[in-house]
Write a protein that holds these residues in place. Structure first.
Motif, PDB file in Angstrom:
ATOM      1  N   GLY A 218       0.958  -1.154  -0.095  1.00 15.69           N
ATOM      2  CA  GLY A 218      -0.002  -0.001   0.032  1.00 15.69           C
ATOM      3  C   GLY A 218       0.894   1.199   0.151  1.00 15.69           C
ATOM      4  O   GLY A 218       1.929   1.052  -0.639  1.00 15.69           O
ATOM      5  N   ARG A 219       0.214   2.306   0.631  1.00 16.13           N
ATOM      6  CA  ARG A 219       1.330   3.383   0.817  1.00 16.13           C
ATOM      7  C   ARG A 219       2.401   3.268   1.607  1.00 16.13           C
ATOM      8  O   ARG A 219       2.275   2.499   2.570  1.00 16.13           O
ATOM      9  CB  ARG A 219       0.327   4.743   1.436  1.00 16.13           C
ATOM     10  N   VAL A 220       3.374   3.898   1.424  1.00 14.11           N
ATOM     11  CA  VAL A 220       5.002   3.482   2.048  1.00 14.11           C
ATOM     12  C   VAL A 220       5.249   4.871   2.736  1.00 14.11           C
ATOM     13  O   VAL A 220       5.674   5.807   2.092  1.00 14.11           O
ATOM     14  CB  VAL A 220       5.958   2.965   1.196  1.00 14.11           C
ATOM     15  N   LEU A 221       5.477   4.901   3.995  1.00 16.17           N
ATOM     16  CA  LEU A 221       5.983   5.909   4.856  1.00 16.17           C
ATOM     17  C   LEU A 221       7.212   5.569   5.333  1.00 16.17           C
ATOM     18  O   LEU A 221       7.495   4.607   6.094  1.00 16.17           O
ATOM     19  CB  LEU A 221       5.031   6.602   5.955  1.00 16.17           C
ATOM     20  N   VAL A 222       8.410   6.284   5.092  1.00 19.04           N
ATOM     21  CA  VAL A 222       9.678   5.986   5.764  1.00 19.04           C
ATOM     22  C   VAL A 222       9.932   6.796   6.915  1.00 19.04           C
ATOM     23  O   VAL A 222       9.744   8.111   6.918  1.00 19.04           O
ATOM     24  CB  VAL A 222      10.765   6.340   4.669  1.00 19.04           C
ATOM     25  N   ARG A 223      10.048   6.253   8.306  1.00 20.12           N
ATOM     26  CA  ARG A 223      10.399   7.058   9.394  1.00 20.12           C
ATOM     27  C   ARG A 223      11.665   6.809   9.928  1.00 20.12           C
ATOM     28  O   ARG A 223      12.255   5.676   9.861  1.00 20.12           O
ATOM     29  CB  ARG A 223       9.373   6.585  10.284  1.00 20.12           C
ATOM     30  N   LYS A 224      12.436   7.927   9.938  1.00 23.25           N
ATOM     31  CA  LYS A 224      13.906   7.814  10.803  1.00 23.25           C
ATOM     32  C   LYS A 224      13.637   7.535  12.137  1.00 23.25           C
ATOM     33  O   LYS A 224      12.967   8.206  12.734  1.00 23.25           O
ATOM     34  CB  LYS A 224      14.736   9.045  10.486  1.00 23.25           C
ATOM     35  N   ILE A 225      14.620   6.654  12.567  1.00 21.02           N
ATOM     36  CA  ILE A 225      14.340   6.212  14.033  1.00 21.02           C
ATOM     37  C   ILE A 225      15.806   6.453  14.820  1.00 21.02           C
ATOM     38  O   ILE A 225      15.934   5.895  15.906  1.00 21.02           O
ATOM     39  CB  ILE A 225      13.805   5.072  14.333  1.00 21.02           C
ATOM     40  N   GLY A 226      16.561   7.173  14.158  1.00 21.89           N
ATOM     41  CA  GLY A 226      17.898   7.434  15.035  1.00 21.89           C
ATOM     42  C   GLY A 226      18.933   6.458  14.543  1.00 21.89           C
ATOM     43  O   GLY A 226      20.107   6.213  15.064  1.00 21.89           O
ATOM     44  N   ILE A 227      18.744   5.584  13.326  1.00 18.38           N
ATOM     45  CA  ILE A 227      19.673   4.658  12.897  1.00 18.38           C
ATOM     46  C   ILE A 227      20.537   5.242  11.835  1.00 18.38           C
ATOM     47  O   ILE A 227      20.081   5.471  10.592  1.00 18.38           O
ATOM     48  CB  ILE A 227      19.052   3.460  12.414  1.00 18.38           C
ATOM     49  N   PRO A 228      21.746   5.819  11.914  1.00 21.94           N
ATOM     50  CA  PRO A 228      22.512   6.500  10.693  1.00 21.94           C
ATOM     51  C   PRO A 228      22.735   5.596   9.514  1.00 21.94           C
ATOM     52  O   PRO A 228      23.227   4.456  10.021  1.00 21.94           O
ATOM     53  CB  PRO A 228      23.701   7.043  11.322  1.00 21.94           C
ATOM     54  N   VAL A 229      22.664   5.911   8.342  1.00 22.73           N
ATOM     55  CA  VAL A 229      23.350   5.123   7.514  1.00 22.73           C
ATOM     56  C   VAL A 229      24.552   5.698   7.069  1.00 22.73           C
ATOM     57  O   VAL A 229      24.747   6.790   6.315  1.00 22.73           O
ATOM     58  CB  VAL A 229      22.366   5.209   6.153  1.00 22.73           C
TER      59      VAL A 229
END
Ligand code: NAX
Ligand code: ADP
Ligand code: K
Length: 495
Positions: free
Chosen positions: A195-206
């Protein structure tokens, strides 16, 4: 430009962040808070939420979501589908904590009645085999329930990296995913399940070094700003001359669409090299283009070689046909000593697939733009196999051939020989219409000719813009009624 991490890269990022001093439970809390925030923002009915949990950390997120929902005054029930003995450390902790909160925990038969929303926390990126047995029954019951479904990180049952359905999968209305998007949420069939995709940052750096092996990225509208402003003091010569080698005795439209798209994308001059039969139609349809025509009986290599001297970029293939004359044209081109911008599309690719000896003549940088069938003819995989492993096939082909590979499907992958790939997230089914690939080929040719040194590949920008044109055409004409010609109307919005 945003990275799209694979499951193994996500795991590495999770572990690194914990080792750097942020405990896993803190990350889990942030993940759960992010999901509950989305549930509120999206105004779901949260009066009686059923959270279905497995045994791993995805389930841990689920248990934390249930707890936070009750803290905020909503109703939450956990359906614990997995075997307690197999709980991960964090899931164990979450279930222990849960005993101090007014969250009901159910086991056994799946309870479908009376809930307002299902949160799917069976499996996330850690799913590693096909879903069967009890879990499969739970997923089927979720899909039969008619309730809105929000998936945590991944819809359970969808392969994180390929989007394949592993046995059976949850059909979600919305997926809240952590840190970066996942290819499996964007590639079909996974995209339809997410369905719809929302990306949420949770403090994990790339961190940069995590992107060393075959990194995958997506572009968005901020990347359009990378295109420099048009030089006001330029003239038609400055903006580049594109030679479109396209069309044949039977086919005229492809030459028109690709040449028109090359012009609309900003080329200073476009010349169409085509069969004599197309002269009148092309002169009428596209008076802005120059024409150089040949007859199949009287064709001489010199005319092509002269045109190559004139050009800064070549697009070869749309509607070219695969007959003797087309093969001669392609062979002459490949033997001409040409080294500038080149896009090889459609029938030119089909000729290469049939005459592999010609491929060895390509000793200069090229972009190839195959759809699945054309790709299948060029490599050892069937269309079905390519569809299942789109990113892998495109990147392997780019690495082995040294070409930029634009592998076209409902999601298009642009793969570079340096190992980077770009998954396009714009577009819709308005693009599934004859000639849409011709328009794309014209756009790619002009942008690649004009912008060889952008931080993102111009081919990927062209694919992104092409997709956006499809979205606008769908808005104006409906996805069913939009035609390839309609796409031309919208290119100007992005350039
Ligand atoms: N550790 C961390 O730093 C974070 C992890 N997060 C969550 O943790 C998830 C990943 O957790 P895990 O690595 O524990 O993996 P998952 O919870 O996604 O799945 C692994 C568990 O499911 C079982 N399993 C896998 N495939 C199965 C199948 N087909 N049938 C039956 N059982 C199956 C495994 O035995 C294992 O118990 C992410 O998707 C995300 O939701 C988030 O909390 C963010 C932070
Ligand atoms: N369902 C879809 N969603 C998004 N893009 C699509 C979809 N179907 C097709 N496309 C895009 O439309 C174009 C079709 O190109 P192609 O198959 O070469 O068509 P043609 O040969 O008729 O020009 C490709 O860029 C492809 O990625
Ligand atoms: K899930």
């Amino acid at each position: 430009m945003e990275p799209i991490l694979r499951a193994d890269q996500h795991k590495e990022a999770d572990i690194r962040t914990s080792e750097n001093g942020i405990p896993s439970l803190v990350l889990m809390e942030r993940a759960a808070l992010a999901v509950v925030d989305v549930l509120e923002e999206e105004e779901f009915d949260l009066s009686d939420v059923l959270v279905i949990c497995g045994t791993g950390n995805n389930a841990g997120d689920g248990a934390a979501i249930a707890r936070i929902l009750t803290e905020r005054g909503y109703g939450a029930t956990v359906f614990a589908a997995g075997d307690e003995k197999k709980y991960s450390e964090q899931m164990k902790t979450q279930m222990m904590v849960l005993t101090h909160y007014p969250v009901k925990v159910l086991r056994g038969d799946f309870p479908v009645e009376g809930y307002t929303l299902i949160v799917d926390a069976l499996f996330g990126i850690g799913m590693h085999r096909p879903v069967t047995g009890n879990y499969a029954e739970v997923i089927e019951a979720v899909n039969d329930s008619d309730l809105p479904v929000v998936a945590v990180d991944m819809p359970s049952g969808i392969h994180t990296d390929t989007g394949a359905v592993c046995g059976v999968a949850v059909r979600a209305d919305l997926t809240v995913t952590f840190t970066t998007g996942k290819a499996g949420l964007y590639l079909y069939p996974g995209a339809a399940y997410a369905g719809r995709v929302l990306v949420r940052k949770i403090g994990i750096p790339v961190e940069k070094d995590m992107l060393r092996e075959c990194p995958l990225f997506s572009l968005d509208e901020t990347d359009l700003k990378l295109l420099p402003a048009r030089n006001e003091s330029g003239n038609k010569g400055t903006f580049g001359k594109v030679l479109v080698i396209a069309g044949s005795e039977e086919i005229c439209g492809a030459a028109y669409l690709s040449a028109a798209a090359a012009l609309k994308s900003g080329a200073g001059m476009v010349k169409i090299y085509t069969d004599e039969k197309n002269r009148t139609a092309l002169a009428t349809l596209l008076p802005e283009a120059l024409l150089s025509v040949y007859t199949s009986k009287g064709w001489k290599p010199e005319s092509l070689l002269e045109n190559l001297k004139w050009a800064d970029a070549v697009l070869i293939g749309p509607g070219l046909g695969t007959g003797e004359i087309s093969k001669k044209i392609l062979t002459t081109f490949l033997k001409s000593g040409w080294k500038k911008t080149t896009v090889i599309d459609a029938d030119a690719l089909n000729i290469l697939a049939r005459h592999e000896e010609l491929i060895s003549l390509i000793d200069f940088p090229v972009t190839i733009t195959p759809h699945l069938m054309e790709m299948s003819r060029l490599c050892d995989y069937s269309v079905e196999e390519i569809k299942k492993e789109l990113v892998y096939v495109a990147s392997k082909a780019a690495e082995e051939s040294g070409a930029c590979v634009v592998l076209k499907d409902a999601r298009t992958v642009v793969a570079l020989p340096d190992g980077r790939s770009f998954l396009n997230l714009s577009g819709c089914s308005a693009l599934s219409t004859a000639g849409s690939g011709d328009v794309l080929a014209g756009m790619i040719t002009t942008l690649t000719m004009q912008h060889p040194d952008l931080p993102v590949p111009p081919q990927a920008l062209a694919v992104y813009i092409h997709g956006k044109c499809g979205e606008l055409a769908a808005e104006k004409y409906s996805a069913a009624s939009a035609t390839a010609g309609d796409l031309l109307e919208f290119i100007h919005r992005f350039l």
